[in-house]
Design a protein around this motif. Structure first.
Motif, short mmCIF file in Angstrom:
data_model
loop_
_atom_site.label_atom_id
_atom_site.label_comp_id
_atom_site.label_asym_id
_atom_site.label_seq_id
_atom_site.Cartn_x
_atom_site.Cartn_y
_atom_site.Cartn_z
N ALA A 105 5.18 -4.11 -6.11
CA ALA A 105 6.32 -3.01 -6.03
C ALA A 105 6.04 -1.82 -6.89
CB ALA A 105 7.68 -3.58 -5.77
N GLN A 106 6.15 -2.39 -8.08
CA GLN A 106 5.99 -1.51 -9.07
C GLN A 106 4.61 -0.42 -9.25
OE1 GLN A 106 6.37 -3.65 -12.96
NE2 GLN A 106 8.70 -3.48 -12.87
N ALA A 107 3.52 -1.32 -8.93
CA ALA A 107 2.10 -0.60 -8.81
C ALA A 107 2.29 0.63 -7.71
CB ALA A 107 1.37 -1.58 -8.44
N ILE A 108 3.02 0.50 -6.69
CA ILE A 108 3.15 1.56 -5.83
C ILE A 108 4.33 2.47 -5.88
CG2 ILE A 108 1.75 0.25 -3.88
CD1 ILE A 108 4.41 0.06 -2.45
N GLY A 109 5.15 2.15 -7.04
CA GLY A 109 6.42 3.09 -7.28
C GLY A 109 7.47 2.90 -6.14
N ASP A 110 7.77 1.65 -5.63
CA ASP A 110 8.73 1.63 -4.57
C ASP A 110 9.28 0.03 -4.79
OD1 ASP A 110 10.57 1.31 -2.65
OD2 ASP A 110 9.02 1.68 -0.93
N VAL A 111 10.48 -0.08 -5.74
CA VAL A 111 10.93 -1.54 -5.97
C VAL A 111 12.39 -1.81 -5.22
CG1 VAL A 111 9.91 -1.39 -8.36
CG2 VAL A 111 12.09 -0.48 -7.90
N ALA A 112 12.39 -0.79 -4.34
CA ALA A 112 13.73 -1.19 -3.33
C ALA A 112 13.61 -2.60 -2.79
CB ALA A 112 13.76 -0.06 -2.27
N ARG A 160 0.64 -1.08 -0.15
CA ARG A 160 0.10 0.00 0.13
C ARG A 160 1.03 1.29 0.14
NH1 ARG A 160 -3.54 0.30 5.31
NH2 ARG A 160 -4.33 1.74 4.21
N GLN A 161 0.30 2.21 -0.69
CA GLN A 161 0.88 3.58 -0.84
C GLN A 161 0.00 4.46 -0.54
OE1 GLN A 161 3.71 5.51 -0.03
NE2 GLN A 161 4.88 4.50 -1.32
N GLY A 162 -0.39 5.19 0.46
CA GLY A 162 -1.40 6.28 0.91
C GLY A 162 -2.65 5.38 0.79
N GLY A 163 -3.64 5.76 0.01
CA GLY A 163 -4.88 4.98 -0.38
C GLY A 163 -4.70 4.10 -1.49
N HIS A 164 -3.67 3.94 -1.95
CA HIS A 164 -3.44 2.85 -3.28
C HIS A 164 -2.99 1.37 -2.48
CE1 HIS A 164 -1.17 1.86 -6.99
NE2 HIS A 164 -2.31 0.90 -6.97
N LEU A 165 -3.74 0.82 -2.83
CA LEU A 165 -3.70 -1.11 -2.22
C LEU A 165 -3.48 -1.60 -3.73
CD1 LEU A 165 -6.42 -1.24 0.15
CD2 LEU A 165 -3.91 -0.83 0.74
N VAL A 166 -2.68 -2.81 -3.56
CA VAL A 166 -2.37 -3.69 -4.65
C VAL A 166 -2.08 -4.80 -4.02
CG1 VAL A 166 0.03 -3.06 -4.81
CG2 VAL A 166 -0.86 -4.13 -6.70
N PHE A 167 -2.55 -6.02 -4.72
CA PHE A 167 -2.61 -7.39 -4.20
C PHE A 167 -1.88 -7.89 -5.75
CE2 PHE A 167 -5.72 -5.38 -1.79
CZ PHE A 167 -5.44 -5.61 -0.53
N ALA A 168 -1.01 -8.87 -5.71
CA ALA A 168 -0.46 -9.40 -6.98
C ALA A 168 0.13 -10.91 -6.70
CB ALA A 168 0.39 -8.67 -7.60
N SER A 169 0.21 -11.61 -7.81
CA SER A 169 1.03 -12.89 -7.78
C SER A 169 2.58 -12.67 -7.45
CB SER A 169 0.68 -13.73 -9.12
OG SER A 169 1.06 -12.71 -10.21
N HIS A 170 3.00 -11.74 -8.12
CA HIS A 170 4.42 -11.60 -7.98
C HIS A 170 4.82 -10.30 -7.09
CE1 HIS A 170 3.72 -14.25 -11.29
NE2 HIS A 170 5.05 -14.63 -11.25
N SER A 171 6.04 -10.54 -6.45
CA SER A 171 6.51 -9.38 -5.77
C SER A 171 6.68 -7.94 -6.62
CB SER A 171 7.55 -9.63 -4.86
OG SER A 171 8.14 -8.62 -3.97
N ILE A 172 7.18 -8.01 -7.61
CA ILE A 172 7.51 -6.99 -8.42
C ILE A 172 6.45 -6.18 -8.86
CG2 ILE A 172 7.91 -8.31 -10.51
CD1 ILE A 172 9.84 -5.10 -9.51
#
Length: 547
Positions: free
Chosen positions: A220-227, A205-217
């Motif tokens: 991470a890409q969806a919230i703009g944080d791939v560290a 999650r990033q602020g109000g943006h929530l994402v669920f996915a099969s792959h970690s990347i």
């Protein structure tokens, strides 16, 4: 001359895109295509037809098999990155580079995008307040539901006919298969993974943006944080050694901002609140060995029967180990009926004694069981841009077993199911040393690795966070040993599931042991019977086949 030049051009194209392996495969198909003309060159047609028609038929059968036996790499051409993947977001256009052929559907206020190779079932209640999104393959032995479609409809029925999530949780608890089940009640969403979390669900999650996915990347890409400093710290730590391969511990994920849904836990989203809670609360019973073996046998046969219907062809990963032998004993008639082939892989380049002995033992079992036996070489292959590009885009931070993933991709077919007998040690005993007054983060760190890395304060800290995140405590254990739960949930959700995700490039991965009915039966035995693998010995007694 022009024909030879054209063939050379084609050969170089295959060399660039798939290496020598692909060149050899193309050449075999080319030769098969001209087989008839070469036959006539050496023998007249009359002689072949009148004196040896069976030989002609045999040649034709081989030619047909060469023509139709295409590997997953042949079919998908190294383009199916994020294989069998999916992403669910509360924003319609996440900033993620997805394959163009992926499909999309609405799920309440959410948007789900997914690989067409992934089995997806989406059902909505007539009033629109309840929804089920079932990703992957699920079965229910108690209700005799063999297909994900029927399971999805049953889950919607349970969700819409009761208050709260309890009925939905109970229905998911006893499902077999490899799946992610997502339910929606109005604006509230609950996400379940299968018994071993073998089909991963990452979230961020990033602020109000929530994402669920099969792959970690993807998350991470969806919230703009791939560290990925955490995974890098683990994988490059000078004190961390594991001959069997490294994996990520505790709350360390392939990407720093991403977490996982862990086995026996569910994720609930209510407005801006997200909770990850342990839900499996059915305590073990007190069973005899015969009772536990009967439950094991019944559930395994149902799961195998359902698994054999997934694809036109099926390959059974056979080893000389106890888990594999037990599955073979319990389902041999089903494997014969479905014309299943056994398969064993081996590092021929290393040819280690234990691996060679396992291969020979598996070959003996296959021969005794009257199963065709395919042997795959997982020795390192020449690197090619095609596979490396696809793999690194899908798994940019951690490579668990890429050589095996590539072997499956280039040797097994896209129309095949690969049955793996992983999970038995959840019910037997993996961690044998249990002389601890209390299970602490330090104890779990020592179970994770026996190297000096176990004493690293940061490792112990992430194990503390893991225990909090999964509510792993005596109070929440439902009577199970915490070390059994730790192996089941931690090792299966991370180490094992990552390997299945790698294998998803190729055949459909099926896990017939992935059912809480099997684990519950085996964990309902005394420790000494589990340690002796008494369920397996009981099966051997019933069958009359010596273990």
């Amino acid at each position: 001359m022009y024909q030879k030049i054209d063939e050379l051009r084609k050969a170089f194209w295959h060399l660039r895109h798939g290496g020598l392996k692909q060149v050899r495969r193309w050449n075999r198909n080319r030769i098969a295509g001209s087989l008839e003309s070469r036959k006539h060159r050496y023998l007249p047609s009359e002689a072949l037809t009148s004196s040896s028609p069976s030989l002609t038929q045999s040649w034709q059968a081989i030619a047909n098999r060469l023509e139709t036996s295409l590997s997953a790499a042949d079919v998908r051409q190294y383009r199916n990155f994020f294989a069998q993947g999916w992403i669910l977001t509360n924003t319609p256009n996440p900033d993620v580079s997805l394959p163009e052929h992926w499909k999309s559907l609405g799920f309440g206020a959410w948007t789900c995008q997914f690989d067409p190779d992934l089995e997806v079932h989406h059902v909505v209640h007539a009033e629109g307040e309840y929804e089920i999104l079932l990703l992957g393959q699920a079965t229910d032995s108690a209700k005799r539901l063999h297909t994900s479609k029927s399971v999805a409809s049953e889950l919607l029925k349970e969700l819409s006919s009761s208050l709260g999530w309890d009925a939905f949780d109970e229905a998911v608890t006893w499902l077999g298969g490899r799946f992610v089940a997502i339910g929606r009640r109005s604006s509230s969403v609950r996400i379940h993974v299968d018994a071993m979390a073998s089909r991963s669900c990452y979230w961020a999650r990033q602020g109000g943006h929530l994402v669920f996915a099969s792959h970690s990347i993807l998350a991470a890409q969806a919230i703009g944080d791939v560290a990925a400093s955490g995974s890098r710290w683990v994988l490059t730590h000078p004190d961390y050694h594991n001959p069997a391969g490294k994996c990520l511990p505790g709350m360390v994920s392939p990407h720093d901002a991403v977490k996982m849904v862990i086995a026996n836990c569910a994720l609930t989203i209510q407005g801006s609140e997200i909770s990850h809670r342990r839900f499996f609360s059915t305590p073990p019973e007190s069973l005899s060995v015969a009772e536990a073996a009967e439950r094991y046998l019944s559930e395994l046969r149902f799961q195998m029967d359902a698994a054999l219907a997934h694809r036109p062809k099926t390959v059974f990963g056979l080893t000389a180990g106890a888990d594999s032998r037990a599955i073979l004993t319990a389902t041999l008639d089903l494997l014969h009926t479905a014309d299943v082939s056994a398969m064993t892989y081996h590092f021929f380049a290393r040819n280690a004694d234990h691996s060679r002995e396992d291969l020979l033992g598996a070959n003996r079992l296959a021969n005794l069981s009257n199963l065709k036996h395919r042997v795959l070489d997982v020795s390192p292959r020449r690197k090619t841009h095609a596979f490396t590009s696809m793999y690194s885009k899908t798994f940019p931070t951690w490579a668990r077993f890429p050589t095996l993933a590539r072997t499956y991709y280039e040797e097994l077919g896209a129309d095949e199911a690969l049955i793996l007998g992983i999970g038995g040690e959840v019910g037997t005993v993996f961690y044998r040393d249990r002389e601890f007054d209390k299970i602490t983060p330090e104890v779990l760190a020592g179970k994770y690795t026996q190297s000096a890395f176990q004493h690293d304060p940061r490792l112990i800290e992430t194990m503390t966070e893991y225990m909090d995140y999964t509510e792993l405590s005596e109070e929440n254990s439902a009577g199970y040993d915490l070390l059994d739960l730790f192996y089941w949930e931690h090792r299966m959700s991370t180490w094992a599931a990552y390997g299945y995700s790698e294998a998803d490039f190729g055949p459909l991965v099926v896990l017939p042991l992935n059912s809480r009915r099997i684990f519950h039966a085996m964990l309902s035995l005394p420790f000494k019977d589990r340690l002796r693998r008494s369920v397996y010995h009981q099966l051997a007694l019933w069958s009359g086949i010596s273990a």
